[in-house]
Design a protein around this motif. Structure first.
Motif, short mmCIF file in Angstrom:
data_model
loop_
_atom_site.label_atom_id
_atom_site.label_comp_id
_atom_site.label_asym_id
_atom_site.label_seq_id
_atom_site.Cartn_x
_atom_site.Cartn_y
_atom_site.Cartn_z
N CYS A 143 0.83 -1.15 0.05
CA CYS A 143 0.09 -0.03 0.08
C CYS A 143 0.70 1.20 0.15
O CYS A 143 0.70 2.15 -0.87
CB CYS A 143 -0.83 -0.11 1.22
SG CYS A 143 -2.19 1.00 0.97
N ALA A 144 1.92 1.35 0.95
CA ALA A 144 3.05 2.18 0.83
C ALA A 144 3.96 1.53 -0.20
O ALA A 144 4.71 0.81 0.00
CB ALA A 144 3.51 2.65 2.23
N SER A 145 4.08 2.21 -1.50
CA SER A 145 4.59 1.49 -2.46
C SER A 145 6.18 1.27 -2.15
O SER A 145 6.73 1.87 -1.68
CB SER A 145 4.60 2.16 -3.82
OG SER A 145 5.11 1.68 -4.75
N THR A 146 6.54 -0.15 -2.59
CA THR A 146 7.84 -0.56 -2.33
C THR A 146 8.46 -0.92 -4.25
O THR A 146 8.77 0.04 -4.60
CB THR A 146 8.10 -1.72 -1.74
OG1 THR A 146 6.80 -2.87 -1.95
CG2 THR A 146 8.07 -1.36 -0.05
N VAL A 147 7.78 -2.24 -4.35
CA VAL A 147 8.21 -2.26 -6.07
C VAL A 147 7.46 -1.62 -7.01
O VAL A 147 8.16 -1.27 -7.91
CB VAL A 147 7.60 -3.96 -6.04
CG1 VAL A 147 7.95 -4.37 -7.48
CG2 VAL A 147 8.39 -4.76 -5.08
N GLY A 148 6.28 -1.20 -6.94
CA GLY A 148 5.66 -0.34 -7.51
C GLY A 148 6.49 1.23 -7.83
O GLY A 148 6.58 1.48 -9.19
N PHE A 149 7.04 1.57 -6.96
CA PHE A 149 7.68 2.71 -7.05
C PHE A 149 8.94 2.59 -7.76
O PHE A 149 9.27 3.26 -8.65
CB PHE A 149 7.92 3.60 -5.60
CG PHE A 149 8.78 4.72 -5.82
CD1 PHE A 149 7.88 6.21 -6.15
CD2 PHE A 149 10.08 4.75 -5.45
CE1 PHE A 149 8.78 7.10 -6.48
CE2 PHE A 149 10.72 6.21 -5.82
CZ PHE A 149 9.89 7.20 -6.21
N THR A 150 9.70 1.59 -7.37
CA THR A 150 11.11 1.51 -7.78
C THR A 150 11.16 0.83 -9.35
O THR A 150 11.80 1.38 -10.23
CB THR A 150 12.01 0.49 -7.01
OG1 THR A 150 11.11 -0.77 -6.68
CG2 THR A 150 12.50 1.32 -5.49
N GLY A 151 10.06 0.30 -9.51
CA GLY A 151 9.74 -0.24 -10.87
C GLY A 151 9.28 0.72 -11.98
O GLY A 151 9.84 0.90 -13.12
N THR A 152 8.74 1.85 -11.28
CA THR A 152 8.19 3.22 -12.15
C THR A 152 9.50 3.80 -12.44
O THR A 152 9.62 4.37 -13.37
CB THR A 152 7.24 3.99 -11.39
OG1 THR A 152 5.92 3.03 -11.31
CG2 THR A 152 6.75 5.17 -12.09
#
Length: 350
Positions: A142-151
């Motif tokens: 929910c507090a992004s991990t993979v989604g942010f670094t992937g972006t």
């Protein structure tokens, strides 16, 4: 369509493998018609909200360094249209593809080509876009991990194509992320108790590291619920640092940032410097050294350190990582999706 939710700690643990998948997945998409179209873009405008807006500081930095005029804007500022902007491609970023402000901006971008950068597919934003690049529906916290670094990875690869850059620097970065997390955990363990007692956090960086400073401030507010602000290094020197006092200072960079970190720590303020330079730790100054790599990869590694810090502070402050204080039903198209918060403990809704 909501994405698959995992816990923040699971996101950290599986991040190196997820980044390997994202790198390969995005490269495949750009090795085709989408990539061919991007090579002809000359005046990109990049829009997002929240963490997505923070991530956009990287492609702007990459593009400008290659002589391509580029700017980022909060999606909420162009919901009424693109008047005043001379652009030949609107790039919108939304990991969920449901950010209401970015969707509104795409609907108002009449006559301007659009590219959506997403994690979750299919999505409302993707359906509006002329072109899409996705991360492959990676499970995210929910507090992004993979989604942010992937972006960050996707945006660097997109910017590289527009700029005409030869190749990229992403090979080996997932392994580096694992090593950096291990190193950061050791350093953070020694300062977490004192850091958790600080009343606020200043996050400072310049160039591509503006991404990390902004993301760090957001994560510190979201996860351990600490007041935090992001500043650009040179601007921070012009008065912003004067409020230091029982504060934690998170400094990213290897230029003026080194002297800044030393000044803050010498004045008695707890400082964590994340840098590629060889800097000796001292009283009040902790250092996490990163491998010397390209700006985009450095942002990912800085973010790995940040994630480790906020997880430790959340534990130290006894704030459950997945707890959410406010759930706003107007920030995602379609309102609140319960599945988005399956690992969360919501406190209030607006």
């Amino acid at each position: 369509m909501p994405g698959t939710r995992i816990t923040f700690l699971d996101g950290q643990a599986g991040q190196p493998q997820a980044l390997e998948r994202v790198i390969a997945h995005v490269r495949r998409q750009l090795d085709g018609p989408v990539g061919d179209r991007l090579r002809h873009v000359r005046r990109p405008l990049l829009a997002g909200i929240g963490a997505s807006y923070a991530a956009l500081a990287l492609p702007v930095e990459v593009l400008r360094r290659h002589g391509v005029p580029a700017q980022r804007v909060l999606a909420s500022e162009i919901e009424a249209g693109l008047g005043g902007f001379d652009t030949d491609l609107l790039i919108g970023v939304s990991q969920s593809g449901r950010s209401s402000e970015t969707i509104a901006a795409f609907r108002a971008a009449r006559g301007v080509p659009t590219l959506a950068v997403l994690n979750v597919t299919p999505s409302s934003l993707g359906a509006l876009a002329g072109l899409t690049v996705d991360l492959g529906n990676e499970p995210d916290s929910c507090a992004s991990t993979v989604g942010f670094t992937g972006t960050v990875i996707a945006l660097d690869l997109i910017a590289g194509l527009i700029a005409g850059r030869e190749g990229d620097a992403w090979d080996g970065v997932p392994d580096q992320a694992h090593a950096v997390r291990t190193r950061a955990a050791h350093t953070i363990a020694a300062l977490r108790a004192r850091a958790a007692r600080c009343v606020a956090v200043d996050c400072v960086g310049s160039g591509a590291s503006r991404v990390t400073a902004e993301e760090a401030a957001l994560l510190l507010r979201e996860v351990p619920r600490m007041p935090a602000a992001a500043s650009v290094t040179r601007n921070y020197l012009h008065g912003e640092m004067e409020s230091a006092g029982n504060t934690l200072h998170l400094v990213f960079g290897c230029g003026r940032e080194i002297a800044l970190a030393r000044s803050l720590s010498a004045a008695g303020h707890l400082t964590l410097l994340v840098t590629t330079a060889r800097v000796k730790a001292s009283e009040n100054l902790a250092v996490v050294r990163l491998p010397d790599t390209a700006p985009g990869a450095r942002v990912v590694l800085e973010t790995v350190v940040t994630q480790e810090l906020v997880a430790a502070l959340s534990d130290e402050r006894n704030v459950p990582i997945e707890s959410i204080v406010f759930i706003n039903d107007d920030t995602k198209e379609g309102g609140v999706v319960v599945a988005d918060f399956e690992h969360s403990a919501p406190v209030a809704a607006l």
